[in-house]
Every structure is written in C-alpha cells, then in structure tokens.
Scaffold this motif. Sequence first.
Motif: not given
Length: 417
Positions: A44-52, A68-77
């Motif tokens: 939670s908060g990660e996608t917002n952080r990446l878009i920021g 490319v940037v925003a999709s990385t959050g899910e790769q981590v989880t």
Amino acid sequence: MAFIVQKFGGTSVASTERIRNVARRVAKWCAAGHQVVVVPSAMSGETNRLIGLARELQEEPDPRELDVVASTGEQVTVGLLSMALMAQGVKARSYTGWQVKVLTDSAFTKARILGIDEQRLREDLAAGIVPVVAGFQGIDAHGNLTTLGRGGSDTSAVALAAALKADECLIFTDVDGVYTTDPRIVPEARRLATITFEEMLEMASLGSKVLQIRSVEFAGKYRVRLRVLSSLTDPDLPVAVEAQSGTLITFEEDEQMEQAVISGIAFARDEAKLTVTGVPDRPGIAYAILGPVGDANIDVDMIIQNASVDGLTDFSFTVPRGDYSRALQILENVKSHIGARAILGDNRICKVSMVGVGMRTHAGIASRMFRTLSEEGINIQMISTSEIKISAVVDEKYLELAVRVLHKAFDLEQGAA
Ligand code: ASP
Ligand code: MG
C-alpha cells in the motif's frame, strides 16, 4: 477440491509480516485440497510513491514510461509472496503480467485486457505449484508494458479467474464485504451476504470503492463468481468459515434467497449542477448545449429539460465537480449563440441513490424515498431513475442526513426492505 483465484490488496501485503500472513492463508487453502492462483497488488502506498517519482521528473509523465515505473510495485510483491509461500513449504512461482502473458490494448495507464495465455499457469497447477501473478499489469501486442488503471489488480484477478474457469474469485481486502451504505455515515449499516452483480455495478459506479468497476463488468460478462472478504481476520480461520464470509456477488437469475427490495444506498459527493435558463425550445438545442461539453471530454450525468413556457425552456445537467468551472466557461461561450437568458451553476450538490433489483417488481419505492426526504425538509433538485436505481440530487450539506434517514426508512439495518 475447488479452483480459486485469490487477490490480495495493498494493505494485505503492506509489510513482510502481512505478506507472511497472506502466505499462511494461501497455504491453509492448499492444505484443504484446493488449487490456488494468487494475485497481489503492490504494497500500500507504493503505486502512489512511484507515480510521485515520475511527476518529479515530468509534469505530465509520458504514459508509456509511467507504466514501466508504476508496474514495478507488483513485481516486488509477487516475488516476496512466492518466497513467503516457499518458507511455508508451499511450492510457488511468481509471474509478471508479461511473463504470463496478459495481453492488453495499448491504452497506457488504463489498458484493457484482451486475452490471457493461461497455458503456463495450468502446467504449474498440474504440478502442484501455486502461481503468483502480478496484478495491474499486462503487455500490448507490440511488447510494451501496460497498466490497467488504479485499482486494476481486481480486474487482473477476475480476468484470470475467467480465463482459467476458476470456481470462484476471492478479493481479500481491508473491509469485510459490501455494506448497505458507508458505515462511517451510518454505523448501523449492515454487511450484505449477497448482492447481485447489476447492483454491485451501480454501487461501484456511484462511489462505493470496494472493487474496481471494470472488474465487476468483467465478472458479469464472464459469469465469474466473485466474493469480497477481509484479509485482516485470523489467517488460521478455518477454510470452511472463510469460504462463506464476506459478500458474494451473485447473478440475479441464480438468486435463491428472498431478495430485499433495496440492497443499498450509494452516494457521490463532488458533483456540480449547471442550468441554462430561457433557451428557445426547438430541435437541436440539447445538442447545442451538450455537444461542446462532450467535445471537451466532460462526463455529463443527469440531464433535465423543463416543459416549455411561451416557447422557452430551462435545461439542467450535472458534471463531476472537478470539471465545473470548465463546463461553466463552455456554456458562457455558447450562451449568445443559443439565445439563453442566463447560465446558473451550483457546485455544492451531491447525489444520493437507492439501489435494488427488487425495484423491478415493487412499485412505490420512489414516492417513499421522496416522502422520507421531504419529511426532513430536504429539497430534491434533480431526479433520475433506472430499472434498479433512483438517484436524487440534493444540497451537499444534507448528504449525511439523507443517507441516514433513507437507511432507516427502508429498514436496511434489519436486512429487509
Ligand atoms: N497497485 C495498483 C494501484 O494502487 C493496482 C491495485 O492496487 O489494484 O492502483
Ligand atoms: Mg483496491
């Protein structure tokens, strides 16, 4: 044995501790003999952080690069969750959207899923491996990474359930189901054991944010059994209990139970109303007013035209509040061309809606709604209806009151309207 897709939202995977709990939950379902595919969101908060981060470098980030940037959050989880499952002794393997592959169109930041190649996932399942698939992302026909719009992991999960013909898709989230209305406004609001998918579509489009609306459309189209339930309960809750918890989104024709007339009350703050007065009542006038508004990509919701008096009429419509000043400007520009007397606006309104498939077969719901509001001195400014919904526009200062009195008048806290 059942075949289940389980989606876990951002709060459910917000820390390694929570990811461990998710793994325990999944392991429990596997131990009970079920086949599971897991779809997590980003922490939670990660996608917002990446878009920021993207916005720090480009005011309007390039959509392709933003994905490319925003999709990385899910790769981590997916990676972390696979490790957590292995640590529980469950065989697991992570996949990004493009590894699967989840084919989408090329509408960056709001792509639509076109198809899913489920071959590899089936092989894993047959080998006793739990596939952990990244939500929110896909790949277009040209090999570009795409994302599905905010909240898109819900749609990923439902699309996977449809492609794999899963028995059920469980959406684990931080609320324990779908409520008759927002419990922050009405503490007596009740969790619904079931809601039809048509009702859920109305509730979702009217501001109840439990599920991404596209996921509900997908579930309706492909007849996916969808359940919303809490991921914050004891992870060791018996499978038989968990499997019946939350809210099941059903199909009306399968509905066995006595159906309440009204299922819920939804509302939308952040609406605005515009009125054009004294326009000549002649063909083409609605188009002359709404054409330029539509051309500016402003969504118009309710529209009312009064009966004409002496050949003149008034015309009102609502738009999202964020588009209010733009819409007002557009009307000022066309005012003399359409021969209108005045342009009026009000950006302090809201919309309150009663939703229920039972309205199809029960008369008198609208009059009961209007009576209830009038008894509180709440003025109704606009009304619109569909087969399963009645919406009223009222002054925003009455929002809470309107929702509370309607909830009570229709006995929603008791489960029978
Ligand atoms: N991580 C994405 C978002 O925050 C997708 C999702 O959570 O469903 O919008
Ligand atoms: Mg979500």
